[in-house]
Scaffold this motif. Structure first.
Motif, short mmCIF file in Angstrom:
data_model
loop_
_atom_site.label_atom_id
_atom_site.label_comp_id
_atom_site.label_asym_id
_atom_site.label_seq_id
_atom_site.Cartn_x
_atom_site.Cartn_y
_atom_site.Cartn_z
N ASN A 282 0.87 -1.17 0.00
CA ASN A 282 0.00 0.00 0.00
C ASN A 282 0.90 1.22 0.00
OD1 ASN A 282 -2.30 1.52 0.00
ND2 ASN A 282 -2.80 1.20 2.15
N CYS A 283 1.05 1.86 -1.17
CA CYS A 283 2.03 2.93 -1.32
C CYS A 283 1.78 3.67 -2.63
CB CYS A 283 3.45 2.34 -1.34
SG CYS A 283 3.70 1.11 -2.64
N ASP A 284 2.49 4.77 -2.82
CA ASP A 284 2.49 5.44 -4.11
C ASP A 284 3.55 4.74 -4.96
OD1 ASP A 284 2.76 7.04 -6.34
OD2 ASP A 284 2.50 8.91 -5.24
N PHE A 285 3.12 3.75 -5.76
CA PHE A 285 4.09 2.95 -6.51
C PHE A 285 4.51 3.61 -7.83
CE2 PHE A 285 -0.10 1.16 -7.71
CZ PHE A 285 -0.07 1.38 -9.09
N TYR A 286 3.93 4.78 -8.13
CA TYR A 286 4.21 5.42 -9.43
C TYR A 286 4.36 6.93 -9.24
CZ TYR A 286 4.16 4.81 -14.54
OH TYR A 286 4.50 4.72 -15.87
N SER B 185 4.45 12.68 4.54
CA SER B 185 3.37 11.93 5.19
C SER B 185 2.44 11.44 4.09
CB SER B 185 2.60 12.81 6.17
OG SER B 185 3.40 13.21 7.26
N SER B 186 2.08 10.17 4.16
CA SER B 186 1.23 9.58 3.12
C SER B 186 -0.01 8.95 3.73
CB SER B 186 2.00 8.52 2.33
OG SER B 186 3.06 9.09 1.60
N PHE B 187 -1.10 8.99 2.97
CA PHE B 187 -2.38 8.51 3.45
C PHE B 187 -3.06 7.70 2.35
CE2 PHE B 187 -1.18 12.58 5.16
CZ PHE B 187 -1.27 12.39 6.53
N SER B 188 -3.79 6.69 2.76
CA SER B 188 -4.45 5.81 1.81
C SER B 188 -5.94 5.72 2.08
CB SER B 188 -3.83 4.41 1.89
OG SER B 188 -4.57 3.49 1.12
N SER B 189 -6.73 5.72 1.00
CA SER B 189 -8.15 5.42 1.13
C SER B 189 -8.32 3.90 1.23
CB SER B 189 -8.92 5.95 -0.08
OG SER B 189 -8.67 5.11 -1.20
N GLU C 243 4.98 3.96 1.72
CA GLU C 243 4.51 2.70 2.31
C GLU C 243 4.76 2.70 3.82
OE1 GLU C 243 4.82 -2.01 1.15
OE2 GLU C 243 6.58 -0.75 0.80
N MET C 244 5.92 3.19 4.22
CA MET C 244 6.26 3.26 5.64
C MET C 244 5.32 4.21 6.37
SD MET C 244 9.97 4.31 7.26
CE MET C 244 10.77 3.33 6.00
N SER C 245 5.07 5.38 5.78
CA SER C 245 4.20 6.35 6.43
C SER C 245 2.77 5.85 6.55
CB SER C 245 4.23 7.67 5.64
OG SER C 245 3.36 8.62 6.21
N ILE C 246 2.24 5.25 5.48
CA ILE C 246 0.87 4.72 5.51
C ILE C 246 0.73 3.65 6.59
CG2 ILE C 246 -0.78 3.32 4.20
CD1 ILE C 246 0.16 4.89 1.70
N SER C 247 1.75 2.80 6.70
CA SER C 247 1.69 1.73 7.70
C SER C 247 1.68 2.26 9.12
CB SER C 247 2.89 0.78 7.52
OG SER C 247 4.10 1.39 7.93
N LYS C 248 2.12 3.52 9.28
CA LYS C 248 2.16 4.15 10.60
C LYS C 248 1.05 5.19 10.74
CE LYS C 248 7.16 3.55 11.15
NZ LYS C 248 8.47 4.24 11.35
N GLY C 249 0.00 5.05 9.94
CA GLY C 249 -1.14 5.94 10.05
C GLY C 249 -0.87 7.35 9.55
N GLY C 250 0.02 7.50 8.59
CA GLY C 250 0.34 8.82 8.05
C GLY C 250 1.43 9.55 8.80
N ALA C 251 2.15 8.87 9.65
CA ALA C 251 3.21 9.52 10.42
C ALA C 251 4.29 10.07 9.50
CB ALA C 251 3.84 8.51 11.39
N PRO C 252 4.88 11.22 9.87
CA PRO C 252 5.96 11.79 9.05
C PRO C 252 7.16 10.84 8.98
CG PRO C 252 5.12 13.41 10.62
CD PRO C 252 4.54 12.08 11.01
N VAL C 253 7.76 10.77 7.81
CA VAL C 253 8.94 9.94 7.57
C VAL C 253 10.00 10.82 6.92
CG1 VAL C 253 9.86 7.99 6.27
CG2 VAL C 253 7.59 7.83 7.32
N ASP C 254 11.21 10.78 7.45
CA ASP C 254 12.30 11.57 6.87
C ASP C 254 12.70 11.02 5.50
OD1 ASP C 254 12.43 13.25 9.04
OD2 ASP C 254 14.06 12.17 10.02
#
Length: 412
Positions: free
Chosen positions: A188-192, A216-220, A362-373
């Motif tokens: 679950n990520c922005d693969f493109y 920070s990333s978010f998924s529907s 993918e890392m951010s989504i797995s953490k509920g949208g947490a910021p990732v460096d």
């Protein structure tokens, strides 16, 4: 390099064969000496077309390492599946071959570090073939930004908004080789991300005076493909992926991946917002402070006035190649880099940054949208003044160079 560039072409699936047919086979300063694909029938189709076009039949092989190591190869273009491209690119650079990779996201952040490490150690140039950097709208906006017409830039948006629906189920001859759907089933990520981030990165001078700091990333929810009986029951990939990036210069970037819900039109959702003006794809508008508000569909007027020199020449000659000519321009940018020994306009640091958005989202989504460096793949070089590429295909500078025509090496 006065002689023809000898090219190994790896991957002749749907995208690979299209770019070969519409671009490389129309260049009279290259010779495709090797064609490789894991499916022999694809190799044979490509080899026959090359022979019909040029009178010379290339070597065909299912072994991509063999293709790279051939003595009659100066440069390699990789159009193979996503999960192989970084490994392939590193092997090619180790072999001292100019290397081009089609767009994709990385599977793991370590791949991006590896790509940079190999390039820095070997000194072999690598270019990502991100064609959207050469879109007319994007290049017009780039020129206007460089000339200060939009003032100080505060925010940019971009997206890959393209309903693919059945394509995800039909893009490969069998389930095992369907790397797109197989990836979406477990990730679950922005693969493109590169179509949208590439042009924005050039507008904001990322890696050249500015850098991306964190995201920070978010998924529907993931329901858009599940009506298809061939869809994996536990598909993880959300229908809409939204990513927010903050930059060292204070700018923000919004990226959107939208490919699994029905939509009325394709869009890259390109937008640049500054203190003196803006451009937006949504209404085909360029706007400068003081203009009449409410204007729509004025792109042609601004193309006429502020067209990038490369596109002005391109339009006057008559666009050729796929995606409105973007494919031709990015392929010629690579070929000219090989031919004249110039730095590629989309280099390894660009590739590493843009591809890293996939595992980081993918890392951010797995953490509920947490910021990732976001790593600094340049290791601080982004702060050192860098004029970047200065050829006519430059995405760092606005260069007008008529000494080498965009179609000087075109053949029907």
């Amino acid at each position: 390099m006065d002689k023809k560039i000898r090219l190994a072409y790896i991957g002749v699936g749907a995208r690979g064969i299209t770019v070969l047919r519409e671009c490389f086979l129309h260049m009279n300063d290259i010779e495709v000496t090797v064609v490789c694909d894991i499916i022999p029938e694809r190799c044979e189709t490509a080899a026959k077309e090359i022979e019909e076009k040029t009178g010379k039949r290339p070597l065909t092989t299912e072994n991509w390492k063999e293709a790279v190591l051939c003595d009659n190869v100066d440069a390699v273009v990789f159009m193979a599946s996503w999960h192989e491209r970084i490994e392939m690119a590193c092997f090619s650079m180790e072999a001292g071959k100019y290397t081009a990779i089609e767009v994709c996201g990385a599977y793991d952040i370590s791949e991006c570090y590896k790509l940079v490490e190999v390039q820095e150690r070997t000194g072999t140039p690598l270019m990502m073939l991100e064609n959207c950097c050469y879109g007319r709208r994007e290049m017009t906006a780039l020129r206007m930004v460089k000339e200060g017409l939009f003032g100080e830039i505060s925010h940019c948006s971009g997206g890959y908004c393209h309903y693919l629906g059945e394509f995800f189920f039909n893009c490969a001859p069998n389930k095992e080789s369907n790397f797109r759907l197989n990836s979406m089933a477990v990730r679950n990520c922005d693969f493109y991300p590169t179509h949208d981030l590439g042009p924005i990165a050039k507008v904001l001078n990322l890696n050249r005076g500015n850098r991306a700091l964190r995201l920070s990333s978010f998924s529907s929810r993931a329901i858009g493909l599940k009506e298809n009986p061939n869809c994996p029951s536990d598909l993880k990939h959300g229908d809409i992926i939204t990513t927010i990036i903050t930059c060292a210069g204070g700018e923000t970037i919004r990226l959107t991946l939208d490919t699994t819900l029905p939509r009325a039109f394709y869009s890259r959702d390109f937008e640049v917002r500054g203190t003196k003006g803006m451009c937006t794809e949504s209404r085909k508008v360029f706007y400068l402070k003081g203009m009449e508000e409410g204007v729509e569909n004025n792109e042609d007027e601004f193309f006429e006035k502020y067209d990038h020199p490369l596109h002005k020449e391109f339009q006057e000659a008559g666009p050729k190649g796929g995606h409105g000519g973007m494919d031709w321009l990015v392929c010629r940018a690579f070929v000219d880099s090989v031919k004249y020994g110039t730095p590629p306009p989309i280099d390894v640091y660009d590739a590493a940054l843009w591809m890293s958005i996939t595992p980081l989202s993918e890392m951010s989504i797995s953490k509920g949208g947490a910021p990732v460096d976001i790593p600094d793949f340049t290791n601080g070089k982004w702060m050192i003044p860098n004029e970047g590429n200065k050829t006519k295909y430059s995405l760092d500078n606005i260069v007008e160079d008529k000494s080498i025509g965009v179609f000087d090496n075109y053949k029907e």
